[in-house]
Design a protein around this motif. Structure first.
Motif, mmCIF file in Angstrom:
data_model
loop_
_atom_site.group_PDB
_atom_site.id
_atom_site.type_symbol
_atom_site.label_atom_id
_atom_site.label_comp_id
_atom_site.label_asym_id
_atom_site.label_seq_id
_atom_site.Cartn_x
_atom_site.Cartn_y
_atom_site.Cartn_z
ATOM 1 N N LEU A 178 39.503 58.649 37.476
ATOM 2 C CA LEU A 178 39.724 58.780 36.045
ATOM 3 C C LEU A 178 39.495 57.429 35.371
ATOM 4 N N LEU A 179 38.612 57.427 34.363
ATOM 5 C CA LEU A 179 38.316 56.221 33.592
ATOM 6 C C LEU A 179 39.005 56.333 32.229
ATOM 7 N N LEU A 180 39.849 55.377 31.914
ATOM 8 C CA LEU A 180 40.583 55.379 30.653
ATOM 9 C C LEU A 180 40.104 54.212 29.799
ATOM 10 N N ASP A 181 39.508 54.522 28.641
ATOM 11 C CA ASP A 181 38.942 53.490 27.768
ATOM 12 C C ASP A 181 39.913 53.208 26.626
ATOM 13 N N GLU A 182 40.645 52.114 26.745
ATOM 14 C CA GLU A 182 41.628 51.664 25.753
ATOM 15 C C GLU A 182 42.586 52.781 25.329
#
Length: 262
Positions: A178-182
């Motif tokens: 899972l990639l969480l951008d800000e």
């Protein structure tokens, strides 16, 4: 632990401009890793390369969601999503005119396999699958404290709840990474504290590996096991939170006086 993401000499050029250059990064299964740096450092470009929004100019992206490594360079975003990688965005991207529940259902159904016959004739197997998707979607909303708002339009949610819904929608695709951008952008301290607990909870509950872009250093230093630091598209440092906060290059390029407060 085994490696789930292995990035080697990842480079992306836009015309004559190098957005990221020779980025080296690896994530072990189950880790929570931070990606930090000043605005314009190339962090979101890295996410866009990992998720297929942009193809790399050069370099490789090896992704091992299970036992077999997949090379992601040149693959379309939907293919990468199906392989087991999901992301949120710096600018929230929801289906604002759909209900909260339908946002999650829509994402979850992308991984369901219906036969043409069962879906066309609405056979019992199709109905059972649809019901299962709905129940699992409600479970995700319950975890995000959004179950009571399931039938509200997504555009009517508060900013913090929209962030939580975006994470729920990403989880609905059953990712391994899972990639969480800000995710904490625009949140007040109380909301950020709640988000910190949520990230740690979903990581353990879903056995996820998480890569996090974030400017809130208190959050990053608290939950990340390792951190990569980008500046002008180049990784200038990596290591544990203590190693990064005390790295002279990082202090000069990004943390500055903030290092005393994190």
């Amino acid at each position: 632990m085994t490696t789930i993401l292995d990035v080697h000499k990842l480079t992306r050029n836009f015309g004559g401009l190098a957005a990221v250059t020779d980025v080296e990064m690896h994530l072990e299964r189950g880790e929570l890793i931070g990606l930090i740096g000043p605005n314009g450092a190339g962090k979101t470009t890295v996410f866009n390369l990992l998720t297929g929004v942009y193809p790399p100019s050069s370099g490789t992206i090896g992704f091992t969601p299970d036992t077999k490594e997949i090379q992601l360079g040149g693959k379309k975003p939907y293919m990468i999503s199906h392989a087991g990688m999901a992301r949120t965005f710096q600018n929230i991207r929801l289906f604002k005119e759909l209900t909260v529940l339908d946002n999650v259902v829509f994402a979850m159904e992308q991984r369901e396999k219906y036969s043409l016959l069962s879906s066309f004739f609405h056979l019992p197997s199709w109905g059972k699958s649809k019901q299962k998707v709905r129940e699992r979607s409600l479970e995700l909303l319950r975890m995000m404290n959004l179950e009571t708002k399931a039938e509200e339009l997504a555009r009517n949610l508060s900013y913090g709840d929209q962030r939580h819904l975006e994470i729920a929608r990403a989880l609905a695709t059953d990712p391994k990474l899972l990639l969480l951008d800000e995710p904490a952008a625009g949140m007040n301290p109380a909301e950020t504290a709640q988000l910190t607990e949520l990230i740690e909870f979903i990581r353990k509950t879903y056995n996820l590996t998480i890569l996090l872009i974030e400017h809130d250093m208190s959050l990053v230093m608290k939950i990340c096991e390792r951190i990569y630091v980008l500046d002008h598209g180049i990784v200038i440092a990596s290591g544990t939170p203590d190693e990064v906060r005390n790295n002279p290059k990082v202090i000069e390029a990004y943390l500055g006086e903030e290092v005393e407060d994190v």
